[in-house]
Enzyme design. Structure first.
Site, PDB file in Angstrom:
ATOM      1  NE  ARG A  91      -8.580  -4.640   4.362  1.00  0.00           N
ATOM      2  CZ  ARG A  91      -7.824  -5.423   5.106  1.00  0.00           C
ATOM      3  NH1 ARG A  91      -6.512  -5.230   5.145  1.00  0.00           N
ATOM      4  NH2 ARG A  91      -8.348  -6.405   5.810  1.00  0.00           N
ATOM      5  CG  ASP A 332      -7.787  -5.213  14.805  1.00  0.00           C
ATOM      6  OD1 ASP A 332      -7.109  -4.652  13.926  1.00  0.00           O
ATOM      7  OD2 ASP A 332      -7.611  -6.396  15.141  1.00  0.00           O
ATOM      8  CG  HIS A 336     -11.240  -9.441   4.944  1.00  0.00           C
ATOM      9  ND1 HIS A 336      -9.969  -9.327   4.442  1.00  0.00           N
ATOM     10  CD2 HIS A 336     -11.091  -9.652   6.275  1.00  0.00           C
ATOM     11  CE1 HIS A 336      -9.089  -9.476   5.412  1.00  0.00           C
ATOM     12  NE2 HIS A 336      -9.752  -9.666   6.538  1.00  0.00           N
TER      13      HIS A 336
END
Length: 450
Positions: A91, A332, A336
């Site tokens: 991120r 994967d 979040h």
């Protein structure tokens, strides 16, 4: 009980310790008496591995005669190359409210991962040497992990104009990808593979036909129908696989297919490989355990893309991993922020935190008899390293000492609140795990110890 949980009878309620920050690392280290798993040589036996100045300098069944500053008694443990994760998002840059290199590297180390491949869909998109260099500098400053990057196949991932693939390759990109973005113009796709073939670049493809997926969020089946969720049919994957494989036939380009989810998709990959086409594939670990039944009750922790398929797909994927048709298992990983999963299911963000479950889930395949230990080591290290073109995944003398020691029998319960990742969303919260990383070494230095 959450459908992803196993029997609750466990010997301990354990979560690994935090990553250990090395102070003054020893220049030499002997790991003694481990079950050594080297997928490159095929060796599986009790042995001793010596490390000097960050590289492996001896692998033997008899204790080496040389002197080592430190010794690890590894009796009862497995030693294998550090995991190479073909798809993990940290991120950063662009979404540091979700995660960062600083938060995700300790999570990777705790999971036995020593190399990660980052997709190009950061903000900004990695479609230029300058954007690539920025990520490489962030990774180098963080340290403790080999972070490699895929360059964007098209500018801005827009699917229209090709990126500076030659410059990205020269800058260190280990392949090219559209991440989750489609290429709708078939001529652009053809030209991209022609260009990549000329440069010797592997193109990583997420196979999902955008028109057939139509913004869906769950597998087309009884569960989605009952819940009234917009669906993604298996045909979305199959149609896109057929399209890209046909382009491989025409161009000879090397293509790696990311995160398969269907039985038919695995069949197509096997057929292409049997015909000698240069195609490979991976699967996310959660696809080997969960199915669309786990979505029941609008469980947003099971909102992933590609969606969880039915049990027959899961079983076919397991068989393809066992046979080697699918040569790598990836995390994967998509961390979040806390709010990402609180809306109604279709409005939640897909993806889970998975760095710390990649190894234990694969070990579960070993305990279930799907893989033997050496095959598991291959799917987690050598297989993905070869796909990415990296000199990793081996215990050869002279190789970087990126290693993981594993306790294969340790029973523990995963608690989402104990994850090191900044993202705490996992469908495996409360699941009993068997096996975990005990020590992870990067370039011969212990970066994590439980």
């Amino acid at each position: 009980m959450n459908p992803s949980q196993r029997n609750k009878a466990v010997s301990s309620d354990w979560s690994p310790a935090r990553a250990a920050a090395p102070t003054t690392p020893a220049r030499s280290l002997l790991i003694r008496g481990a079950r050594v798993l080297d997928p490159a040589s095929g060796f599986d036996g009790i042995g001793h591995v010596g490390v000097r100045d960050g590289v492996i300098d001896s692998v033997s069944m008899a204790q080496p005669k040389g002197r080592y500053e430190q010794t690890i008694d590894a009796k009862g443990l497995w030693l294998m190359p550090g995991l190479v994760d073909l798809c993990a998002r940290f991120r950063e840059p662009g979404q540091t409210h979700k995660a960062s290199f600083a938060s995700e590297i300790p999570a990777a180390q705790a999971g036995g991962i020593t190399t990660v491949i980052l997709p190009p869909d950061s903000q900004p998109v990695i479609d230029s040497p300058a954007a690539l260099l920025r990520v490489q500098r962030i990774a180098a400053q963080a340290g403790g992990l080999d972070a490699r990057v895929l360059g964007a196949l098209t500018k801005g991932l827009g699917g229209e104009a090709l990126s500076e693939l030659s410059a990205l390759q020269a800058g260190g990109a280990v392949g090219a990808s559209q991440a989750l973005a489609p290429i709708r113009d078939v001529l652009v796709a053809r030209r991209a593979l022609d260009y990549a073939r000329g440069l010797g670049i592997t193109v990583h493809v997420f196979a999902q036909n955008a028109g057939l997926a139509a913004g869906g969020c769950a597998h087309e089946g009884a569960v989605a129908t009952r819940l009234g969720l917009s669906s993604i049919p298996a045909t979305a994957e199959v149609a896109d696989l057929r399209f890209w494989i046909s382009l491989v036939e025409d161009t000879g380009a090397r293509v790696h297919f990311n995160r398969l989810s269907t039985a038919r998709g695995a069949e197509l990959i096997e057929s292409a490989q049997q015909r000698g086409l240069p195609v490979t594939a991976d699967v996310a670990a959660h696809q080997l355990f969960l199915t669309d039944v786990d979505v029941d009750g609008f469980n947003a922790l099971c909102h992933v893309i590609p969606p969880l398929r039915d049990a027959s797909d899961r079983d076919a994927l397991r068989a393809a991993v066992a046979s080697g048709v699918i040569g790598a298992i990836c995390s994967d990983h998509q961390p979040h922020d806390a709010d990402a999963k609180i809306n109604p299911f279709p409005m939640t963000e897909p993806g889970i935190s998975a760095l710390e479950t990649l190894l234990p889930l694969t070990l579960e395949l070993v305990h279930d008899g799907v893989l033997d230990p050496l095959a598991a080591a291959a799917r987690l290290s050598l297989g993905p390293a070869r796909i990415a073109g990296l000199d990793a995944g081996t215990l050869s003398i002279g190789a970087n000492a990126d290693l993981v020691l594993i306790d294969p029998q340790r029973d523990w319960t995963l608690h989402a609140d104990h994850l090191r990742s900044a993202g705490r969303h996992t469908p495996f919260d409360g699941r009993v795990m068997r096996g975990a990383a005990v020590t992870t070494l990067f370039r011969g230095v212990p970066v994590y110890t439980a």
